[in-house]
Motif scaffolding. Structure first.
Motif, PDB file in Angstrom:
ATOM      1  N   SER A  50     -49.612  51.124 108.419  1.00  0.00           N
ATOM      2  CA  SER A  50     -49.620  51.867 107.162  1.00  0.00           C
ATOM      3  C   SER A  50     -48.461  52.840 107.150  1.00  0.00           C
ATOM      4  CB  SER A  50     -50.937  52.627 106.989  1.00  0.00           C
ATOM      5  OG  SER A  50     -52.006  51.738 106.806  1.00  0.00           O
ATOM      6  N   TYR A  51     -47.840  52.936 105.987  1.00  0.00           N
ATOM      7  CA  TYR A  51     -46.728  53.873 105.831  1.00  0.00           C
ATOM      8  C   TYR A  51     -46.711  54.385 104.393  1.00  0.00           C
ATOM      9  CZ  TYR A  51     -44.156  50.015 103.672  1.00  0.00           C
ATOM     10  OH  TYR A  51     -43.766  48.983 102.859  1.00  0.00           O
ATOM     11  N   PRO A  52     -46.139  55.562 104.183  1.00  0.00           N
ATOM     12  CA  PRO A  52     -46.094  56.116 102.830  1.00  0.00           C
ATOM     13  C   PRO A  52     -45.067  55.408 101.960  1.00  0.00           C
ATOM     14  CG  PRO A  52     -44.970  57.582 104.342  1.00  0.00           C
ATOM     15  CD  PRO A  52     -45.555  56.469 105.163  1.00  0.00           C
ATOM     16  N   ARG A  53     -45.414  55.246 100.710  1.00  0.00           N
ATOM     17  CA  ARG A  53     -44.475  54.666  99.752  1.00  0.00           C
ATOM     18  C   ARG A  53     -43.335  55.645  99.518  1.00  0.00           C
ATOM     19  NH1 ARG A  53     -47.807  50.899  96.390  1.00  0.00           N
ATOM     20  NH2 ARG A  53     -46.125  50.899  94.902  1.00  0.00           N
ATOM     21  N   ARG A  54     -42.169  55.135  99.216  1.00  0.00           N
ATOM     22  CA  ARG A  54     -41.033  56.019  98.925  1.00  0.00           C
ATOM     23  C   ARG A  54     -41.217  56.731  97.590  1.00  0.00           C
ATOM     24  NH1 ARG A  54     -35.950  52.343 100.218  1.00  0.00           N
ATOM     25  NH2 ARG A  54     -37.084  51.097 101.687  1.00  0.00           N
ATOM     26  N   SER A  55     -41.895  56.079  96.662  1.00  0.00           N
ATOM     27  CA  SER A  55     -42.230  56.715  95.391  1.00  0.00           C
ATOM     28  C   SER A  55     -43.657  56.304  95.041  1.00  0.00           C
ATOM     29  CB  SER A  55     -41.259  56.300  94.292  1.00  0.00           C
ATOM     30  OG  SER A  55     -41.348  54.914  94.039  1.00  0.00           O
ATOM     31  N   PRO A  56     -44.389  57.123  94.303  1.00  0.00           N
ATOM     32  CA  PRO A  56     -45.786  56.813  93.977  1.00  0.00           C
ATOM     33  C   PRO A  56     -45.929  55.501  93.198  1.00  0.00           C
ATOM     34  CG  PRO A  56     -45.271  59.092  93.423  1.00  0.00           C
ATOM     35  CD  PRO A  56     -43.986  58.425  93.773  1.00  0.00           C
ATOM     36  N   GLN A  57     -47.042  54.857  93.391  1.00  0.00           N
ATOM     37  CA  GLN A  57     -47.325  53.612  92.677  1.00  0.00           C
ATOM     38  C   GLN A  57     -47.231  53.844  91.173  1.00  0.00           C
ATOM     39  OE1 GLN A  57     -51.329  52.174  93.104  1.00  0.00           O
ATOM     40  NE2 GLN A  57     -50.765  50.099  92.540  1.00  0.00           N
ATOM     41  N   GLY A  58     -46.496  52.970  90.507  1.00  0.00           N
ATOM     42  CA  GLY A  58     -46.350  53.066  89.059  1.00  0.00           C
ATOM     43  C   GLY A  58     -45.287  54.040  88.606  1.00  0.00           C
ATOM     44  N   GLY A  59     -44.617  54.691  89.558  1.00  0.00           N
ATOM     45  CA  GLY A  59     -43.565  55.647  89.205  1.00  0.00           C
ATOM     46  C   GLY A  59     -42.329  54.947  88.662  1.00  0.00           C
ATOM     47  N   ILE A  60     -41.409  55.731  88.158  1.00  0.00           N
ATOM     48  CA  ILE A  60     -40.224  55.183  87.516  1.00  0.00           C
ATOM     49  C   ILE A  60     -39.364  54.364  88.474  1.00  0.00           C
ATOM     50  CG2 ILE A  60     -38.752  57.182  87.878  1.00  0.00           C
ATOM     51  CD1 ILE A  60     -37.890  56.674  84.868  1.00  0.00           C
ATOM     52  N   GLU A  61     -39.417  54.665  89.769  1.00  0.00           N
ATOM     53  CA  GLU A  61     -38.627  53.933  90.759  1.00  0.00           C
ATOM     54  C   GLU A  61     -39.378  52.743  91.342  1.00  0.00           C
ATOM     55  OE1 GLU A  61     -37.300  56.659  93.714  1.00  0.00           O
ATOM     56  OE2 GLU A  61     -36.420  58.004  92.249  1.00  0.00           O
TER      57      GLU A  61
END
Length: 102
Positions: A72-83
């Motif tokens: 498990s690792y953190p996403r670089r940007s939140p799910q559904g975000g502009i990126e």
């Protein structure tokens, strides 16, 4: 050196909430699990380099009864975000398929 795709019968990635991704490496047999689940190529530092996150944010969960290593690792940007480029994180496993295991 074998690659992840050669020692795992199934590799998948999935969303683990809006801020996390989980990857499951399902090893093809106990021998492959015992030999490669602790590989330096699958260490937090190696995973961090592949996915561009900090090593101290990586969580590794070995599940020996199922011959699975969960990462498990953190996403670089939140799910559904502009990126966002992979809303359900279903394509993130592909980066690991050709990782050579030591």
């Amino acid at each position: 050196m074998p690659k992840v795709r050669e020692v795992c019968h199934h590799v998948r990635s999935k969303v683990a909430g809006p801020f996390w991704v989980t990857i499951d490496l399902m090893f093809d047999g106990q021998e492959n699990y015992d030999r490669y689940a602790q590989s330096p190529s699958l260490s937090a530092e190696s995973i961090a380099a592949i996915y561009g996150v900090e090593a101290d944010t990586i969580s590794l969960y070995p599940v020996p009864q199922m011959k699975v290593l969960k990462i498990s690792y953190p996403r670089r940007s939140p799910q559904g975000g502009i990126e966002e480029r992979d809303l359900h994180s279903g394509q993130q496993y592909a980066y690991l398929l050709d990782v050579e295991l030591t």
